[in-house]
Structures are given as structure tokens and as C-alpha cells.
Scaffold this active site. Structure first.
Site, mmCIF file in Angstrom:
data_model
loop_
_atom_site.group_PDB
_atom_site.id
_atom_site.type_symbol
_atom_site.label_atom_id
_atom_site.label_comp_id
_atom_site.label_asym_id
_atom_site.label_seq_id
_atom_site.Cartn_x
_atom_site.Cartn_y
_atom_site.Cartn_z
ATOM 1 N N HIS A 110 0.914 -1.299 -0.155
ATOM 2 C CA HIS A 110 -0.139 0.026 -0.021
ATOM 3 C C HIS A 110 0.842 1.102 -0.005
ATOM 4 O O HIS A 110 0.737 2.351 -0.582
ATOM 5 C CB HIS A 110 -0.810 0.115 1.076
ATOM 6 C CG HIS A 110 -1.980 -0.780 1.370
ATOM 7 N ND1 HIS A 110 -2.851 -1.033 0.009
ATOM 8 C CD2 HIS A 110 -2.513 -1.933 2.065
ATOM 9 C CE1 HIS A 110 -3.821 -1.908 0.472
ATOM 10 N NE2 HIS A 110 -3.551 -2.182 1.630
ATOM 11 N N GLU A 116 -3.212 -13.266 -23.644
ATOM 12 C CA GLU A 116 -2.107 -13.629 -22.460
ATOM 13 C C GLU A 116 -1.552 -15.282 -22.650
ATOM 14 O O GLU A 116 -0.775 -15.624 -21.915
ATOM 15 C CB GLU A 116 -2.622 -13.622 -21.009
ATOM 16 C CG GLU A 116 -3.490 -12.431 -21.062
ATOM 17 C CD GLU A 116 -3.866 -12.115 -19.601
ATOM 18 O OE1 GLU A 116 -2.874 -11.638 -18.797
ATOM 19 O OE2 GLU A 116 -4.854 -12.450 -19.107
ATOM 20 N N ASN A 159 2.987 -9.750 -19.742
ATOM 21 C CA ASN A 159 3.495 -10.622 -18.596
ATOM 22 C C ASN A 159 3.138 -11.966 -18.437
ATOM 23 O O ASN A 159 4.065 -12.818 -18.485
ATOM 24 C CB ASN A 159 2.906 -10.074 -17.329
ATOM 25 C CG ASN A 159 3.171 -8.496 -17.285
ATOM 26 O OD1 ASN A 159 3.833 -7.661 -18.206
ATOM 27 N ND2 ASN A 159 2.420 -7.471 -16.479
ATOM 28 N N ASP A 160 1.859 -12.401 -19.110
ATOM 29 C CA ASP A 160 1.583 -13.567 -18.830
ATOM 30 C C ASP A 160 1.964 -14.257 -20.165
ATOM 31 O O ASP A 160 2.248 -15.498 -20.134
ATOM 32 C CB ASP A 160 0.089 -13.730 -18.549
ATOM 33 C CG ASP A 160 -0.407 -13.992 -17.038
ATOM 34 O OD1 ASP A 160 0.272 -14.678 -16.469
ATOM 35 O OD2 ASP A 160 -1.086 -13.086 -16.610
ATOM 36 N N CYS A 219 -0.894 -4.054 -22.628
ATOM 37 C CA CYS A 219 -0.782 -3.367 -21.137
ATOM 38 C C CYS A 219 -0.038 -4.370 -20.299
ATOM 39 O O CYS A 219 -0.175 -3.972 -19.138
ATOM 40 C CB CYS A 219 -2.343 -3.753 -20.655
ATOM 41 S SG CYS A 219 -2.975 -5.466 -20.463
HETATM 42 C C1 PEP Z 1 -0.290 -9.316 -18.229
HETATM 43 O O1 PEP Z 1 -0.449 -10.588 -17.953
HETATM 44 O O2 PEP Z 1 0.444 -9.022 -18.974
HETATM 45 C C2 PEP Z 1 -1.129 -8.562 -17.414
HETATM 46 C C3 PEP Z 1 -1.092 -7.130 -17.765
HETATM 47 O O3 PEP Z 1 -2.050 -8.959 -16.505
HETATM 48 P P1 PEP Z 1 -1.561 -9.340 -14.999
HETATM 49 O O4 PEP Z 1 -0.139 -8.772 -15.072
HETATM 50 O O5 PEP Z 1 -2.414 -8.497 -14.005
HETATM 51 O O6 PEP Z 1 -1.675 -10.773 -15.088
HETATM 52 MG MG MG Z 2 -2.176 -11.321 -16.796
#
Ligand code: PEP
Ligand code: MG
Length: 599
Positions: free
Chosen positions: A207, A451, A474-475, A522
Site C-alpha cells: 500500500h 495472454e 506478462n503472462d 498492457c
Molecule cells: C499481463 O499478464 O501482462 C497483465 C497485464 O496482467 P497481470 O500482470 O495482471 O497478470
Molecule cells: Mg495477466
């Protein structure tokens, strides 16, 4: 920098007299100020056995302490509303919910009754057992929620013992040094115009970190024992960009950091000057830049950095630190408040991505052998137990859609079958709202997060049934390269510039273009200025990122042409290894942006 380096215990080194400590840079920027040490040392917990006829008295003391804690939190909330509206509200509300959490209350009462111990001891044991559950969670973000249990436990304990629960009120421009800061503390701190925050505990998703970033207060967290190194009024330099804290710096160190601070502030200001300018290449290709947001409090800062809206609202925060589940009304009110804060800008809500390593309330997540590949995210939403939660969120978001431009996107979609299943649930929700006479935007846009390789490779099919795509790199990296994104042993394999990633990004961008739907990115990649040209060159025209990265990404775009971006992307896609691709990009960007600090 001058001075003699003398290594001492891990993470600490000294330049004669001055002490340097490294932690996690939680909020960028440089600050120099006098320390204000928040004394939150653990209070000693008395242990006492009670006789059977004292049991009821102990339980009554415990309940009274909860009541008093509740009233204190209520007072902080009122003060905050009077000063700055409803910001931070839900964090304090989450603490109030924890106060009354069934497990915390019933388990403490049970211990008093069955183990015949005093309320303080029973409470301490219960808090420890709850924290153990949190400790087992791999995801940093959720694991750090155990600090919420600590704050709440500490407050009840102080009330039981009659020890002052002092509010933190540093002098202006102080560097606040604490073991950890509760959201209540942090929420009040920015009003007092503190220079910086440094804490022993916490990580980048604590936080303290989130709120510090939202208010642009430089912060370094996870310093382990900074509270035992710094004394009140010590001079402290905080370098939130690099996660460095220097205690009692030498005069030349102060001069060096002052100069750097001024330089960075000037660069930041210059970059912010592009806030109201479009993210457009020299030859006129308009790129849209959005912010990734976790909590409503981050929106004002995001807009200040030039975000055109929210490209990814992670809604997991709404499920965290509580045992009950958010209702349709709560989703509606939250969605409405987000849209109001955005003042007509776009909000893209991702439906909850719980499960696997992201802990949800009891009954929503499971202990699994291989959580990243297990029952998570949209998969939970489509089970009989998860479905009602999914429906509550969808109905709430649909209802919120009358208050501003709102899109909904589904995470972890593997292919068209799952997309259809999720959309069928959405249609049921629309039908129910219609039968209730609740208004909503019937044309609300539905997107798919790309993803998984299976989604990327069937993007042409998905594009026919979705209104937009958002690539969650990211995923996508995790699943494409088969590396657990939270496992430090394989982090060296986590390569955004792997040729397979570039191919997939291009495939998805082309599928979107062919179907006439927007394609966004994203994941963390989207906010790396070094990668801006290659990403755009591969055909991505919307980027959603940590808002502080928006000005610099925009400055890269405004200094480049789309031809240049396409050329670099074409060259890169012919190279066979991430290293070669990275060298190519780094060389190019170093030549093109020789004065930038991010290369
Ligand atoms: C991703 O996987 O790139 C993503 C934006 O989602 P998170 O990081 O929340 O899994
Ligand atoms: Mg993700």
C-alpha cells in the site's frame, strides 16, 4: 562520488560516516530531508492464564477493543473525507472489514474460551495463524496484504493495552522512516507534504508503494532494518528511482544528489510539458496512451501524466483482504466512482483475475500443485461456484456503463470457446438487468486479453467475436517461454524480446487490423521506452502502462516516424535470439536518443 567504500552486512555499505542501504524503489524521485521516525515497535504481548469465570470478562475486553478500533478508523475516514473526498476510503474500509472478520474474531474468542488465556495472547496467536496463510502465497501483491492483518491486529492490541494509537504527524518536508505504514498513515501523510517515505517492510506492490506512487512521493521500501539505522532528525537522502537510502550523507554526496534531483526534476517537467500533446509520430500516426490502475486513488496522478484513460483496471484489489465477496452494488459504485474520477475518459475494466497465485476470499481460490496452469481467472468465472461472483461483477460494471465510457475485458481467454462462454454469461446479465429495468449501455465493448499462445495463434478467429484486444505480455511471456513469472530461478529466461514474442505480437496486431478492432498492449513491456518503437512498429497502436512512464514513451513517439519504427521491427523479426534483438534495439535507441537516461 568520492569516499572510501567499506562493505558491511548485506545491502549496507558505508562511505566514511554515511550509511547507504538498498531496498526496492517503490516510487521514483530524489528527496533530501530530516528523518521523522515513526515508532511502531512491537508492543510486548502479556500472556496470562485466566480462570473460567474470567473468560467472559476477557471476551468483553476483546470486543470493546474492536469497537474502539472501529471508531478510530471511522474518525480517520471522516477526517479524510473532510479534507480530500473519498480517496483512500476503501482501504480503511477494508481494515474495518478485517476488524470484524469472522476468522479473526471467532478464533480469538475460541482461544480465550478453550485455552483459558487472556485476550492479548489469544489475539496475537490468531493474527500469527492468519499471517501464516498469507505467507504461503507466492504473488507479491497478495502476500503483502498480510501487513493489513498486522495493522489491524496492532490497533486492537494497543486498544486492549490502553497504549496510544498515535497518528503520524511529521513536520513538513520530513523523510518519514517507519517499520511499515498502514494505509491510514500513508493516506494522511501526503497531506502533510512529506518529502519521502522509507520503510523496513513492503515491496513494490505494498500500500505504501501504491499510495506513494499515486501522490508522487519518492519512496524506498523493503529496507529490512532502516528503522534501526536512522535516528530522528538525521539527514537522509532518498533515491526512489534506484531504491537507495543514504543516512547522514557527506556534504559532497548531498551536493551530488541535489544536482541530480534538480536535473531529474527539470527532465520530468520538460517531459510533463507534453502532457496535453497527442502521442503522435512525426508523420502523423496517432498512438493512444493509457494507464494501468489498481485503485481509484491512482487516477488523478495518471491523468496528470497525460493518460487518455485507463487501459487496464485490475479489479482483484476489490476482493482482497476480506472474507465476504463484493456485491453487484459494490461493483457498480466502484465502477461509477472510477468513471467519475476519469471525467469522461475511457475506463477498461478487466474482470477479476483471481486464482492460481492470486488469493481471493475463501471458496474462490484453491491450493493447487501448479497454480499458473490451474484454476485461475476466467476459468474460475465459468465454474458453478465462480459464476455468481462473475455475474455480480458483470452486472455491476454494466450498470456503471451509463456513467461514462467503459469497456470490459476478459483475462486468460484461451480461444473462441471460452470467449463465447464468457459472453453468454454477459448476455444473461444483460437480460436480468433488462428484466429489472436497470439501465446500462447495451453496446458496451467487450475485449479479450491475449495472454496465452493459444489466444495469440487464434487471434484471427477471436477478432471476429471481440470488440478489442489487449496483449498481456506478462503472462504471454510466462506461457510462451514456459517460465513461472514469480520464480526468481528462471527469471533470466523472461525475455520480452524473444523472437516468439515478436511474432505473436505481430500476429495479434495483424488479426486486429484485418478485423478492424483496436489492439492494445498492457503488460510491463508497454511502458518500456526502449521498446516503444519496436512495439509500435509491430502494429500496436494503444499502449497501457504505469502512468509515470507515459511522458517518456510519448516523447519517444513524438520524436520518431512510423517508418523508422517499422524498419526496426522488421530488422528485429529476422534475428534469432533475444540478445541479438536487444543489441539491435539498444544500439538504435542509443543513437537516436543519446541524452536519455533509460537506455
Ligand atoms: C499481463 O499478464 O501482462 C497483465 C497485464 O496482467 P497481470 O500482470 O495482471 O497478470
Ligand atoms: Mg495477466
Amino acid at each position: 562520488m568520492t569516499g572510501k567504500r567499506r562493505p558491511s552486512d548485506s545491502g549496507v555499505f558505508q562511505i566514511v560516516g554515511e550509511i547507504r542501504k538498498r531496498g526496492a524503489g517503490a516510487s521514483p524521485g530524489i528527496a533530501i530531508g530530516r528523518a521523522y521516525v515513526v515508532d511502531r515497535r512491537r508492543i510486548k504481548t502479556p500472556k496470562r492464564h485466566v480462570t473460567p469465570d474470567e473468560v467472559d470478562v476477557e471476551i468483553a475486553r476483546f470486543r470493546a477493543a474492536i469497537g474502539e478500533s472501529d471508531a478510530q478508523l471511522e474518525r480517520i475516514k471522516e477526517k479524510l473525507v473532510a479534507k480530500e473526498g473519498e480517496d483512500h476510503f476503501h482501504i480503511l474500509e477494508a481494515h474495518q472489514l478485517i476488524l470484524h472478520d469472522e476468522h479473526l474474531v471467532d478464533e480469538t474468542v475460541r482461544r480465550i474460551r478453550e485455552e483459558h488465556v487472556n485476550a492479548e495472547w489469544a489475539l496475537r496467536r490468531t493474527v500469527e495463524s492468519i499471517k501464516e496463510i498469507f505467507d504461503a502465497i507466492e504473488d507479491d501483491y497478495f502476500r503483502e496484504r498480510r501487513s493489513d492483518i498486522d495493522f489491524v491486529g496492532d490497533r486492537i492490541m494497543r486498544n486492549l493495552l490502553g497504549v496510544d494509537v498515535a497518528t503520524v504527524s511529521p513536520p513538513p518536508d520530513a523523510v518519514v522512516v517507519a517499520h511499515d505504514l498502514s494505509p491510514g498513515d500513508t493516506a494522511q501523510l501526503h497531506r502533510a507534504a512529506v518529502a519521502a517515505l522509507v520503510t523496513d517492510a513492503g515491496g513494490k506492490t505494498s500500500h505504501t508503494a501504491i499510495i506513494a506512487r499515486a501522490h508522487e512521493i519518492p519512496a524506498v521500501v523493503g529496507l529490512d532494518d532502516i528503522t534501526s539505522v536512522v535516528g530522528n532528525n538525521d539527514l537522509v537522502i532518498v533515491d526512489g528511482t534506484n531504491g537507495l537510502v543514504i543516512v547522514n550523507p557527506e556534504p559532497q554526496t548531498v551536493a551530488h544528489f541535489r544536482a541530480r534531483g534538480r536535473r531529474e526534476a527539470a527532465i520530468g517537467e520538460a517531459l510533463l510539458a507534453n502532457r496535453d500533446l497527442p502521442a503522435e509520430t512525426i508523420d502523423g500516426l496517432r498512438i493512444h496512451l493509457y494507464a494501468n490502475i489498481d485503485i481509484v486513488e491512482e487516477i488523478a496522478g495518471a491523468v496528470d501524466h497525460g493518460a487518455e484513460g485507463v487501459g487496464l483496471f485490475r479489479t482483484e484489489f476489490l476482493y482482497m483482504g476480506r472474507q465476504d465477496l463484493p456485491s453487484e452494488d459494490e461493483h457498480y459504485l466502484y465502477g461509477k466512482s472510477v468513471l467519475e474520477h476519469l471525467g469522461g475518459r475511457l475506463a477498461t475494466f478487466r474482470t477479476f483475475d483471481l486464482g492460481g497465485d492470486k488469493m481471493g476470499p475463501a471458496g474462490t481460490t484453491f491450493s493447487e500443485q501448479n497454480p499458473a496452469l490451474g484454476l485461475r481467472s476466467i476459468r474460475i468465472c465459468l465454474t458453478p461456484t465462480g459464476r455468481p461472483l462473475f455475474q455480480a461483477q458483470l452486472r455491476g460494471l454494466l450498470r456503471a456503463s451509463v456513467h461514462g465510457p467503459l469497456r470490459i475485458m476478459f483475462p486468460m481467454i484461451s480461444g473462441v470457446g471460452e470467449l463465447r462462454d464468457a459472453k453468454a454469461v454477459l448476455e444473461e446479465c444483460k437480460a436480468e438487468l433488462r428484466s429489472r429495468g436497470e439501465p446500462f449501455d447495451p453496446a458496451v465493448k467487450i475485449g479479450v486479453m491475449i495472454e496465452m499462445p493459444s489466444a495469440a495463434l487464434t487471434a484471427d478467429q477471436l477478432a471476429r467475436e471481440a470488440d478489442f484486444f489487449s496483449i498481456g505480455t506478462n503472462d504471454l511471456i510466462q506461457y510462451t517461454l514456459a517460465i513461472d513469472r514469480v520464480n526468481e530461478h528462471v527469471s533470466y529466461l523472461y525475455r520480452p524480446l524473444h523472437p516468439a514474442m515478436l511474432r505473436m505480437i505481430r500476429t495479434v496486431a495483424e488479426a486486429g487490423k484485418a478485423a478492424g478492432i483496436p489492439v492494445s498492449m498492457c503488460g510491463e513491456m508497454a511502458g518500456e521506452p526502449l521498446l516503444t518503437l519496436i512495439i509500435v512498429g509491430l502494429g500496436i497502436e494503444e499502449l497501457s502502462m504505469n502512468a509515470v512512464a507515459i511522458p517518456v514513451v510519448k516523447s519517444v513517439l513524438r520524436a520518431s516516424t512510423i517508418d523508422e519504427a517499422r524498419q526496426i521491427a522488421d530488422l528485429a523479426t529476422h534475428l534469432p535470439t533475444p540478445d541479438e534483438i536487444e543489441d539491435l534495439i539498444r544500439d538504435h535507441m542509443t543513437k537516436r536518443f543519446p541524452d536519455s537516461s533509460w537506455k
